[in-house]
Design an enzyme around this catalytic site. Structure first.
Site, PDB file in Angstrom:
ATOM      1  CD  GLU A  99      -2.692  -1.579   0.313  1.00  0.00           C
ATOM      2  OE1 GLU A  99      -2.784  -0.791  -0.654  1.00  0.00           O
ATOM      3  OE2 GLU A  99      -3.310  -2.645   0.377  1.00  0.00           O
ATOM      4  NE  ARG A 100       2.963   2.957  -5.130  1.00  0.00           N
ATOM      5  CZ  ARG A 100       2.765   1.797  -5.771  1.00  0.00           C
ATOM      6  NH1 ARG A 100       2.740   0.657  -5.095  1.00  0.00           N
ATOM      7  NH2 ARG A 100       2.581   1.772  -7.072  1.00  0.00           N
ATOM      8  CG  MET A 101       1.343   2.654   4.160  1.00  0.00           C
ATOM      9  SD  MET A 101       1.484   4.414   4.549  1.00  0.00           S
ATOM     10  CE  MET A 101       1.547   4.330   6.338  1.00  0.00           C
TER      11      MET A 101
END
Ligand SMILES: Cc1cc2nc3c(=O)[nH]c(=O)nc-3n(C[C@H](O)[C@H](O)[C@H](O)COP(=O)(O)O)c2cc1C
Length: 213
Positions: free
Chosen positions: A191-193
Site C-alpha cells: 500500500e505504498r507504506m
C-alpha cells in the site's frame, strides 16, 4: 505515454519490513548486508549506481557508473577527471549516489562530499584494468564532442601502437570517493507504506531517522 497508461505497470511492493531494531548501527555495515543480498539475488549489475552532480551554477546531471569499492571512508568510482562529472565535481565537490535495486524492491541513496583518490590508489586500480580499457581511457576525451566513430577508432589504434604493452597512468583519469553525510535505505512495502531509514552523520557517529514514504 501518460500516467494513466503507465498505471498497468503498478506493482504491490511486499518486502521484508525494515525496522530500526534490525538495522546496523552504521550505514556501511548496513550497506554491506544489503549489497550482499543484492549479489545473492543475482541482480544484473548490483554495483551500478547513478551519480548525480551539479555545476557551481546549480545545473544538475546524472549518469550511471560502477562502484569499485567502499568502506568506512566512502564509496569509490573511477572516471575521467575532465568529463562533465569531473568538471562538476571540481567546482562543486558534492554528489548523490543511487542504487536502484528494483527486483528486490530496494533503493539506497547516498549523499556526501567528494574527494579525488590519491594518485597511487588510482594508479593501482588503472594498472589492474585490461589493456584495452587502459588504452580506451587514453583515447577518449570523455564528454567532448567527437567528429565520428572513425576518429575515435583511429585515436585508439594510434595509442595502442604507441604503447603496445604498458600504457602509463593518465593524469586526467582516476577515482573519486564520496564521503557520506547521509545514507538512506528504502524498502518497498504494501500500500505504498514503504520503509525509509536514513542515517545522518553527526560526529562521531550516526543518527538514525525514519522518513515518511
Ligand atoms: C552500467 C554502466 C556503467 C558505467 N560505468 C562507468 C564508470 O565506472 N565510469 C565512467 O566514467 N563511466 C561509466 N559509464 C558511462 C557513464 O554513464 C557516462 O556516460 C560517462 O561517464 C560520461 O558521463 P559525463 O559526461 O556525465 O561525465 C557507465 C555506464 C553504464 C550504463
Amino acid at each position: 505515454m501518460d500516467a494513466t497508461s503507465l498505471a498497468g505497470l503498478r506493482r504491490t511492493y511486499e518486502g521484508r519490513p525494515l525496522l530500526e531494531t534490525d538495522v546496523a548501527a552504521d550505514p556501511i555495515t548496513q550497506f554491506t548486508r544489503w549489497f550482499e543480498e543484492a549479489l545473492e539475488a543475482g541482480l544484473p549489475e548490483p554495483n551500478a549506481m547513478v551519480v548525480a552532480t551539479a555545476s557551481a551554477g546549480g545545473r544538475p546531471s546524472a549518469r550511471t557508473v560502477l562502484l569499485k569499492g567502499y568502506d568506512e571512508h566512502g564509496f569509490v568510482f573511477f572516471t575521467n577527471y575532465e568529463s562533465r562529472k569531473g568538471r562538476d565535481l571540481a567546482e562543486n565537490a558534492r554528489a548523490s549516489l543511487l542504487f536502484p535495486w528494483h527486483p528486490i524492491r530496494r533503493q539506497v541513496r547516498v549523499e556526501g562530499s567528494v574527494a579525488r583518490l590519491a594518485h597511487e590508489e588510482s594508479a593501482a586500480y588503472f594498472n589492474s584494468r585490461p589493456y584495452g580499457s587502459r588504452i580506451a581511457a587514453w583515447a577518449s576525451r570523455q564528454s567532448a564532442v567527437v567528429r565520428s566513430r572513425e576518429e575515435l577508432d583511429a585515436r585508439y589504434a594510434e595509442l595502442a601502437a604507441r604503447w603496445p604493452e604498458e600504457p602509463p597512468v593518465p593524469d586526467f583519469w582516476g577515482g573519486f570517493r564520496v564521503v557520506p553525510t547521509e545514507v538512506e535505505f528504502w524498502q518497498g512495502q504494501l500500500e505504498r507504506m514503504h520503509d525509509r531509514l536514513r542515517y545522518r552523520r553527526v560526529h562521531p557517529g550516526w543518527v538514525l531517522e525514519r522518513l515518511a514514504p
